[in-house]
Design a protein around this motif. Structure first.
Motif, PDB file in Angstrom:
ATOM      1  N   PHE A 146      14.660  28.822 158.555  1.00  0.00           N
ATOM      2  CA  PHE A 146      14.438  30.254 158.236  1.00  0.00           C
ATOM      3  C   PHE A 146      14.850  31.357 159.352  1.00  0.00           C
ATOM      4  O   PHE A 146      14.465  31.302 160.456  1.00  0.00           O
ATOM      5  N   ALA A 147      15.764  32.174 159.106  1.00  0.00           N
ATOM      6  CA  ALA A 147      16.542  33.121 159.833  1.00  0.00           C
ATOM      7  C   ALA A 147      15.661  34.298 159.869  1.00  0.00           C
ATOM      8  O   ALA A 147      15.788  35.252 159.077  1.00  0.00           O
ATOM      9  N   ASP A 148      14.718  34.608 160.612  1.00  0.00           N
ATOM     10  CA  ASP A 148      13.641  35.721 160.713  1.00  0.00           C
ATOM     11  C   ASP A 148      14.175  36.968 161.206  1.00  0.00           C
ATOM     12  O   ASP A 148      14.754  36.867 162.437  1.00  0.00           O
ATOM     13  N   PRO A 149      14.456  37.928 160.360  1.00  0.00           N
ATOM     14  CA  PRO A 149      15.210  39.290 160.973  1.00  0.00           C
ATOM     15  C   PRO A 149      14.283  39.642 162.245  1.00  0.00           C
ATOM     16  O   PRO A 149      14.922  40.610 163.188  1.00  0.00           O
ATOM     17  N   GLN A 150      13.234  39.653 162.333  1.00  0.00           N
ATOM     18  CA  GLN A 150      12.323  40.085 163.653  1.00  0.00           C
ATOM     19  C   GLN A 150      12.759  39.378 164.821  1.00  0.00           C
ATOM     20  O   GLN A 150      12.499  39.807 166.012  1.00  0.00           O
ATOM     21  N   SER A 151      13.377  38.097 164.804  1.00  0.00           N
ATOM     22  CA  SER A 151      14.061  37.461 165.783  1.00  0.00           C
ATOM     23  C   SER A 151      15.477  38.061 166.155  1.00  0.00           C
ATOM     24  O   SER A 151      16.068  37.534 167.036  1.00  0.00           O
ATOM     25  N   GLY A 152      15.776  39.094 165.334  1.00  0.00           N
ATOM     26  CA  GLY A 152      17.110  39.464 165.481  1.00  0.00           C
ATOM     27  C   GLY A 152      17.952  39.459 164.434  1.00  0.00           C
ATOM     28  O   GLY A 152      17.888  38.334 163.618  1.00  0.00           O
ATOM     29  N   TRP A 153      18.925  40.602 164.114  1.00  0.00           N
ATOM     30  CA  TRP A 153      19.522  40.715 162.993  1.00  0.00           C
ATOM     31  C   TRP A 153      20.843  39.841 163.298  1.00  0.00           C
ATOM     32  O   TRP A 153      21.718  40.548 163.882  1.00  0.00           O
ATOM     33  N   THR A 154      21.161  38.704 162.777  1.00  0.00           N
ATOM     34  CA  THR A 154      22.253  37.712 162.980  1.00  0.00           C
ATOM     35  C   THR A 154      23.044  37.378 161.618  1.00  0.00           C
ATOM     36  O   THR A 154      22.675  37.991 160.767  1.00  0.00           O
ATOM     37  N   ASP A 155      24.273  37.077 161.856  1.00  0.00           N
ATOM     38  CA  ASP A 155      24.908  36.736 160.847  1.00  0.00           C
ATOM     39  C   ASP A 155      24.059  35.723 159.666  1.00  0.00           C
ATOM     40  O   ASP A 155      24.365  35.841 158.797  1.00  0.00           O
ATOM     41  N   ASN A 156      23.245  34.804 160.302  1.00  0.00           N
ATOM     42  CA  ASN A 156      22.501  34.110 159.771  1.00  0.00           C
ATOM     43  C   ASN A 156      21.309  34.704 158.783  1.00  0.00           C
ATOM     44  O   ASN A 156      21.345  34.347 157.849  1.00  0.00           O
ATOM     45  N   SER A 157      20.754  35.384 159.582  1.00  0.00           N
ATOM     46  CA  SER A 157      19.601  36.228 158.876  1.00  0.00           C
ATOM     47  C   SER A 157      20.384  37.327 157.734  1.00  0.00           C
ATOM     48  O   SER A 157      19.493  37.551 156.810  1.00  0.00           O
ATOM     49  N   GLU A 158      21.517  37.685 157.965  1.00  0.00           N
ATOM     50  CA  GLU A 158      22.062  38.607 157.054  1.00  0.00           C
ATOM     51  C   GLU A 158      22.348  37.828 155.810  1.00  0.00           C
ATOM     52  O   GLU A 158      22.334  38.396 154.822  1.00  0.00           O
ATOM     53  N   ALA A 159      22.990  36.605 156.025  1.00  0.00           N
ATOM     54  CA  ALA A 159      23.477  35.568 154.834  1.00  0.00           C
ATOM     55  C   ALA A 159      22.114  35.455 154.148  1.00  0.00           C
ATOM     56  O   ALA A 159      22.374  35.271 152.955  1.00  0.00           O
ATOM     57  N   GLN A 160      21.065  34.940 154.980  1.00  0.00           N
ATOM     58  CA  GLN A 160      19.924  34.875 154.096  1.00  0.00           C
ATOM     59  C   GLN A 160      19.331  35.786 153.220  1.00  0.00           C
ATOM     60  O   GLN A 160      18.842  35.431 151.991  1.00  0.00           O
ATOM     61  N   TYR A 161      19.663  36.973 153.958  1.00  0.00           N
ATOM     62  CA  TYR A 161      18.932  38.282 153.005  1.00  0.00           C
ATOM     63  C   TYR A 161      19.751  38.378 151.657  1.00  0.00           C
ATOM     64  O   TYR A 161      19.385  38.763 150.839  1.00  0.00           O
ATOM     65  N   ARG A 162      21.293  38.197 151.913  1.00  0.00           N
ATOM     66  CA  ARG A 162      22.057  38.474 150.875  1.00  0.00           C
ATOM     67  C   ARG A 162      21.776  37.502 149.694  1.00  0.00           C
ATOM     68  O   ARG A 162      21.664  37.857 148.676  1.00  0.00           O
ATOM     69  N   LEU A 163      21.421  36.290 150.267  1.00  0.00           N
ATOM     70  CA  LEU A 163      21.163  35.129 149.245  1.00  0.00           C
ATOM     71  C   LEU A 163      19.898  35.380 148.543  1.00  0.00           C
ATOM     72  O   LEU A 163      19.943  35.305 147.225  1.00  0.00           O
ATOM     73  N   ALA A 164      18.981  35.830 149.135  1.00  0.00           N
ATOM     74  CA  ALA A 164      17.570  36.345 148.535  1.00  0.00           C
ATOM     75  C   ALA A 164      17.823  37.178 147.572  1.00  0.00           C
ATOM     76  O   ALA A 164      17.112  37.272 146.485  1.00  0.00           O
ATOM     77  N   ARG A 165      18.666  38.559 147.845  1.00  0.00           N
ATOM     78  CA  ARG A 165      18.747  39.529 147.194  1.00  0.00           C
ATOM     79  C   ARG A 165      19.468  39.100 145.971  1.00  0.00           C
ATOM     80  O   ARG A 165      19.264  39.586 144.669  1.00  0.00           O
ATOM     81  N   ARG A 166      20.584  38.249 146.119  1.00  0.00           N
ATOM     82  CA  ARG A 166      21.301  37.654 144.969  1.00  0.00           C
ATOM     83  C   ARG A 166      20.387  36.695 143.899  1.00  0.00           C
ATOM     84  O   ARG A 166      20.472  36.849 142.523  1.00  0.00           O
ATOM     85  N   THR A 167      19.267  36.225 144.518  1.00  0.00           N
ATOM     86  CA  THR A 167      18.287  35.357 143.765  1.00  0.00           C
ATOM     87  C   THR A 167      17.447  35.994 142.977  1.00  0.00           C
ATOM     88  O   THR A 167      17.132  35.943 141.793  1.00  0.00           O
ATOM     89  N   CYS A 168      17.036  37.281 143.664  1.00  0.00           N
ATOM     90  CA  CYS A 168      16.271  38.088 142.989  1.00  0.00           C
ATOM     91  C   CYS A 168      16.840  38.789 141.724  1.00  0.00           C
ATOM     92  O   CYS A 168      16.196  39.214 140.746  1.00  0.00           O
ATOM     93  N   GLY A 169      18.003  39.395 141.939  1.00  0.00           N
ATOM     94  CA  GLY A 169      19.071  40.030 141.110  1.00  0.00           C
ATOM     95  C   GLY A 169      19.084  39.207 139.715  1.00  0.00           C
ATOM     96  O   GLY A 169      18.888  39.481 138.625  1.00  0.00           O
ATOM     97  N   PHE A 170      19.337  37.685 139.880  1.00  0.00           N
ATOM     98  CA  PHE A 170      19.530  36.722 138.978  1.00  0.00           C
ATOM     99  C   PHE A 170      18.234  36.708 138.116  1.00  0.00           C
ATOM    100  O   PHE A 170      18.043  36.664 136.850  1.00  0.00           O
ATOM    101  N   ALA A 171      16.952  36.623 138.834  1.00  0.00           N
ATOM    102  CA  ALA A 171      15.883  36.598 138.273  1.00  0.00           C
ATOM    103  C   ALA A 171      15.403  37.604 137.450  1.00  0.00           C
ATOM    104  O   ALA A 171      15.033  37.587 136.342  1.00  0.00           O
ATOM    105  N   ALA A 172      15.730  38.837 137.947  1.00  0.00           N
ATOM    106  CA  ALA A 172      15.611  40.158 137.269  1.00  0.00           C
ATOM    107  C   ALA A 172      16.345  40.417 135.823  1.00  0.00           C
ATOM    108  O   ALA A 172      15.789  40.596 134.999  1.00  0.00           O
ATOM    109  N   ARG A 173      17.463  39.737 135.899  1.00  0.00           N
ATOM    110  CA  ARG A 173      18.349  39.985 134.844  1.00  0.00           C
ATOM    111  C   ARG A 173      17.807  38.637 133.681  1.00  0.00           C
ATOM    112  O   ARG A 173      17.982  39.127 132.658  1.00  0.00           O
TER     113      ARG A 173
END
Length: 251
Positions: A113-140
């Motif tokens: 898990f790439a915790d943003p509190q440990s620094g906003w990195t390419d990995n934490s941003e990628a996991q954020y984007r993945l989570a957002r896509r997952t949330c969007g699919f669930a919402a639809r």
């Protein structure tokens, strides 16, 4: 000379044909409907509201959003009460409504898990984007099956890379964003009550809260819940959403 007349047929009469007539469509079966290829449409206006809801009355029962099927995004800084208010609003509506928290979905990643509190990195941003896509699919998916949903996330007005546009892209133009923004002293107090990786330093909370002030002047509805309890905030949210359905915000 002719023989005897033929014997009448014996046995039960033939059974009538079963199943649909030739060319008729087969009855529907299989899993629940999945999201259509297009985005979520703008919701239709709710029925005209009645008198104000009494304390303890179901939110939306004859007032506010009523039985409208909605997709809502509740925005706010850490400590604003987004997750608690979103869950209360979803639980209190008279129609099926789901709550989807981006933080919860992000933390589905256990190892690595790439915790943003440990620094906003390419990995934490990628996991954020993945989570957002997952949330969007669930919402639809919920919406395609007639279930409203409310999502919550700390969306920044000055971070287009992970901003509101991504939510609109993944959920659709029918998404109704609302900002929850209490005073800094309130979010600091609530943050102090947190535990684990959800608790931030006072400096981080103050920085996030200051950036959220950028939503003023954006055209999005903003609720200052500094003096509201959870139920009162959920009712204020429902009233704001009812107005947003009638006149969608430009964002």
């Amino acid at each position: 000379m002719t023989g005897p007349p033929p014997s009448p047929p014996t046995g039960p009469p033939p059974s009538p044909p079963t199943g649909p007539p030739p060319g008729a469509p087969a009855p529907a079966s299989g899993p629940a409907a999945t999201p259509p290829s297009g985005p979520v449409p703008v919701p239709a206006p709710a029925p005209a509201s009645g008198p104000a809801a009494a304390p303890g009355e179901t939110i939306g029962a004859g007032t506010g959003t009523g039985a409208a099927t909605l997709a809502v995004l509740l925005i706010g800084p850490a400590g604003a009460g987004k997750t608690t208010v979103a869950r209360h609003w979803a639980t209190s509506r008279p129609v099926p409504t789901a709550h989807i928290s981006l933080d919860d979905v992000r933390e589905w990643v256990c190892s690595g898990f790439a915790d943003p509190q440990s620094g906003w990195t390419d990995n934490s941003e990628a996991q954020y984007r993945l989570a957002r896509r997952t949330c969007g699919f669930a919402a639809r998916n919920f919406l395609a099956n007639g279930i409203s949903c409310i999502l919550d996330d700390a969306v920044f007005p000055d971070r287009p890379v992970v901003g509101l546009g991504g939510w609109k892209r993944h959920v659709g133009p029918g998404l109704l964003p609302v900002v929850l923004l209490p005073g800094l002293d309130i979010v600091l107090e609530r943050n102090a009550e947190r535990a684990g990786n959800r608790r931030l330093s006072d400096e981080e909370v103050a920085g996030i809260h200051g950036r959220m002030a950028g939503w003023y002047g954006s055209g999005l509805p903003i609720i200052d819940n500094s003096t509201y309890d959870v139920e009162t905030t959920a009712r204020a949210l429902d009233d704001v959403l009812a107005r947003a359905i009638a006149s969608p915000p430009s964002w």
